[in-house]
Design a protein around this motif. Structure first.
Motif, PDB file in Angstrom:
ATOM      1  N   PRO A  34       0.844  -1.210   0.000  1.00 31.50           N
ATOM      2  CA  PRO A  34       0.000   0.000   0.000  1.00 31.50           C
ATOM      3  C   PRO A  34       0.874   1.253   0.000  1.00 31.50           C
ATOM      4  O   PRO A  34       1.910   1.308   0.663  1.00 31.50           O
ATOM      5  N   ILE A  35       0.449   2.239  -0.758  1.00 29.79           N
ATOM      6  CA  ILE A  35       1.179   3.492  -0.877  1.00 29.79           C
ATOM      7  C   ILE A  35       0.458   4.552  -0.058  1.00 29.79           C
ATOM      8  O   ILE A  35      -0.734   4.783  -0.241  1.00 29.79           O
ATOM      9  N   ASP A  36       1.175   5.198   0.853  1.00 29.97           N
ATOM     10  CA  ASP A  36       0.590   6.262   1.659  1.00 29.97           C
ATOM     11  C   ASP A  36       0.500   7.538   0.831  1.00 29.97           C
ATOM     12  O   ASP A  36       1.389   7.851   0.047  1.00 29.97           O
ATOM     13  N   LYS A  37      -0.587   8.275   1.037  1.00 30.81           N
ATOM     14  CA  LYS A  37      -0.754   9.553   0.350  1.00 30.81           C
ATOM     15  C   LYS A  37      -0.354  10.677   1.283  1.00 30.81           C
ATOM     16  O   LYS A  37      -0.419  10.557   2.495  1.00 30.81           O
ATOM     17  N   ARG A  38       0.039  11.764   0.689  1.00 34.07           N
ATOM     18  CA  ARG A  38       0.458  12.932   1.444  1.00 34.07           C
ATOM     19  C   ARG A  38      -0.769  13.587   2.079  1.00 34.07           C
ATOM     20  O   ARG A  38      -1.782  13.795   1.431  1.00 34.07           O
ATOM     21  N   ASN A  39      -0.658  13.913   3.349  1.00 43.30           N
ATOM     22  CA  ASN A  39      -1.764  14.527   4.071  1.00 43.30           C
ATOM     23  C   ASN A  39      -1.494  16.004   4.333  1.00 43.30           C
ATOM     24  O   ASN A  39      -1.542  16.470   5.452  1.00 43.30           O
ATOM     25  N   GLU A  40      -1.225  16.741   3.281  1.00 42.84           N
ATOM     26  CA  GLU A  40      -0.963  18.169   3.423  1.00 42.84           C
ATOM     27  C   GLU A  40      -2.254  18.939   3.343  1.00 42.84           C
ATOM     28  O   GLU A  40      -3.125  18.635   2.542  1.00 42.84           O
ATOM     29  N   ASP A  41      -2.369  19.946   4.163  1.00 40.30           N
ATOM     30  CA  ASP A  41      -3.528  20.820   4.096  1.00 40.30           C
ATOM     31  C   ASP A  41      -3.379  21.769   2.917  1.00 40.30           C
ATOM     32  O   ASP A  41      -2.274  22.072   2.468  1.00 40.30           O
ATOM     33  N   ILE A  42      -4.513  22.259   2.442  1.00 37.44           N
ATOM     34  CA  ILE A  42      -4.509  23.224   1.350  1.00 37.44           C
ATOM     35  C   ILE A  42      -4.007  24.560   1.895  1.00 37.44           C
ATOM     36  O   ILE A  42      -4.497  25.063   2.897  1.00 37.44           O
ATOM     37  N   ARG A  43      -3.021  25.128   1.226  1.00 36.70           N
ATOM     38  CA  ARG A  43      -2.500  26.426   1.643  1.00 36.70           C
ATOM     39  C   ARG A  43      -3.367  27.525   1.041  1.00 36.70           C
ATOM     40  O   ARG A  43      -3.831  27.422  -0.081  1.00 36.70           O
ATOM     41  N   VAL A  95     -14.941  41.581   0.799  1.00 32.12           N
ATOM     42  CA  VAL A  95     -15.306  40.796   1.980  1.00 32.12           C
ATOM     43  C   VAL A  95     -16.252  39.665   1.604  1.00 32.12           C
ATOM     44  O   VAL A  95     -16.084  38.514   2.043  1.00 32.12           O
ATOM     45  N   LEU A  96     -17.244  39.964   0.776  1.00 33.75           N
ATOM     46  CA  LEU A  96     -18.193  38.932   0.348  1.00 33.75           C
ATOM     47  C   LEU A  96     -17.494  37.840  -0.463  1.00 33.75           C
ATOM     48  O   LEU A  96     -17.711  36.638  -0.246  1.00 33.75           O
ATOM     49  N   GLY A  97     -16.602  38.216  -1.383  1.00 34.30           N
ATOM     50  CA  GLY A  97     -15.877  37.239  -2.195  1.00 34.30           C
ATOM     51  C   GLY A  97     -14.945  36.367  -1.378  1.00 34.30           C
ATOM     52  O   GLY A  97     -14.863  35.156  -1.595  1.00 34.30           O
ATOM     53  N   LEU A  98     -14.223  36.970  -0.426  1.00 32.25           N
ATOM     54  CA  LEU A  98     -13.331  36.181   0.432  1.00 32.25           C
ATOM     55  C   LEU A  98     -14.118  35.199   1.298  1.00 32.25           C
ATOM     56  O   LEU A  98     -13.697  34.054   1.488  1.00 32.25           O
ATOM     57  N   THR A  99     -15.256  35.652   1.808  1.00 31.06           N
ATOM     58  CA  THR A  99     -16.085  34.766   2.630  1.00 31.06           C
ATOM     59  C   THR A  99     -16.568  33.571   1.828  1.00 31.06           C
ATOM     60  O   THR A  99     -16.451  32.417   2.268  1.00 31.06           O
ATOM     61  N   ILE A 100     -17.085  33.824   0.639  1.00 34.93           N
ATOM     62  CA  ILE A 100     -17.581  32.730  -0.210  1.00 34.93           C
ATOM     63  C   ILE A 100     -16.445  31.798  -0.592  1.00 34.93           C
ATOM     64  O   ILE A 100     -16.575  30.569  -0.534  1.00 34.93           O
ATOM     65  N   LYS A 101     -15.297  32.362  -0.976  1.00 28.90           N
ATOM     66  CA  LYS A 101     -14.163  31.538  -1.413  1.00 28.90           C
ATOM     67  C   LYS A 101     -13.625  30.670  -0.270  1.00 28.90           C
ATOM     68  O   LYS A 101     -13.306  29.497  -0.474  1.00 28.90           O
ATOM     69  N   LEU A 102     -13.524  31.219   0.935  1.00 29.49           N
ATOM     70  CA  LEU A 102     -13.035  30.436   2.063  1.00 29.49           C
ATOM     71  C   LEU A 102     -14.005  29.309   2.420  1.00 29.49           C
ATOM     72  O   LEU A 102     -13.578  28.209   2.782  1.00 29.49           O
ATOM     73  N   ILE A 103     -15.307  29.564   2.309  1.00 30.17           N
ATOM     74  CA  ILE A 103     -16.292  28.510   2.560  1.00 30.17           C
ATOM     75  C   ILE A 103     -16.158  27.405   1.514  1.00 30.17           C
ATOM     76  O   ILE A 103     -16.176  26.217   1.839  1.00 30.17           O
ATOM     77  N   LEU A 104     -15.996  27.775   0.247  1.00 30.65           N
ATOM     78  CA  LEU A 104     -15.851  26.779  -0.818  1.00 30.65           C
ATOM     79  C   LEU A 104     -14.565  25.966  -0.656  1.00 30.65           C
ATOM     80  O   LEU A 104     -14.555  24.754  -0.871  1.00 30.65           O
ATOM     81  N   ILE A 105     -13.475  26.616  -0.276  1.00 30.79           N
ATOM     82  CA  ILE A 105     -12.208  25.907  -0.078  1.00 30.79           C
ATOM     83  C   ILE A 105     -12.326  24.935   1.085  1.00 30.79           C
ATOM     84  O   ILE A 105     -11.856  23.808   1.025  1.00 30.79           O
ATOM     85  N   ARG A 106     -12.981  25.361   2.156  1.00 28.75           N
ATOM     86  CA  ARG A 106     -13.146  24.491   3.317  1.00 28.75           C
ATOM     87  C   ARG A 106     -13.996  23.266   2.970  1.00 28.75           C
ATOM     88  O   ARG A 106     -13.706  22.150   3.384  1.00 28.75           O
ATOM     89  N   LYS A 107     -15.056  23.457   2.171  1.00 24.43           N
ATOM     90  CA  LYS A 107     -15.893  22.323   1.760  1.00 24.43           C
ATOM     91  C   LYS A 107     -15.130  21.378   0.844  1.00 24.43           C
ATOM     92  O   LYS A 107     -15.234  20.166   0.970  1.00 24.43           O
TER      93      LYS A 107
END
Length: 154
Positions: A34-43, A95-107
């Motif tokens: 089995p090959i382990d995958k990298r568990n890096e968070d999205i920057r 502010v509205l764009g950053l909020t939407i983008k951060l929510i989408l990235i988190r999902k």
């Protein structure tokens, strides 16, 4: 001769190994790793040397322009004038764009963690006459890739 293949970790891998064993290949000649995958968070911010393909500022920029234009347009009617309402619109858009983008990235980060399965590398030692049979078994059991390596013993 060695046959090397990759599989997603699934029931098809087990079926392929069982079918190969039934065709006369010993367990000692089959190796599954089995090959382990990298568990890096999205920057959030990319560097000059690496990029993950996600842009943080595209949606805030678009919304800042749209809200700034509407602020300028309606600023002619409102009390503070078009310049201030344009700046207010730009800030609201960012502010509205950053909020939407951060929510989408988190999902998307949560979904990608759920979908991460491990891959398995399967190495089978066999004779030259058995190689075609083993390759067909691997392909019929949804192998991601199959390759052969011939080691000549002189």
């Amino acid at each position: 001769m060695h046959i090397i293949s990759t599989f997603d970790h699934s029931i098809y891998l087990e079926l392929a190994i069982t079918e190969i064993e039934m065709k006369g290949i010993k367990k000692e000649n089959i190796l599954a790793i089995p090959i382990d995958k990298r568990n890096e968070d999205i920057r959030l911010f990319d560097s000059i040397h690496s990029s993950d393909g996600l842009s943080l500022l595209d949606l805030p920029s678009i919304l800042a322009v749209i809200c700034g234009i509407f602020g300028e347009i309606y600023g002619f009617v409102l009390k503070w004038g078009p310049f201030l309402w344009g700046l207010i619109g730009i800030l609201i858009g960012i502010v509205l764009g950053l909020t939407i983008k951060l929510i989408l990235i988190r999902k998307s980060k949560n979904k990608s963690k759920d979908r991460r399965g491990t891959e398995v590398v399967l190495i089978i030692e066999c004779t030259d006459t058995q190689s075609d049979m083993i390759k067909s078994i691997l392909w019929s059991n949804r192998a991601l890739g199959v390759s052969s390596l011939s080691l000549n013993k002189n």
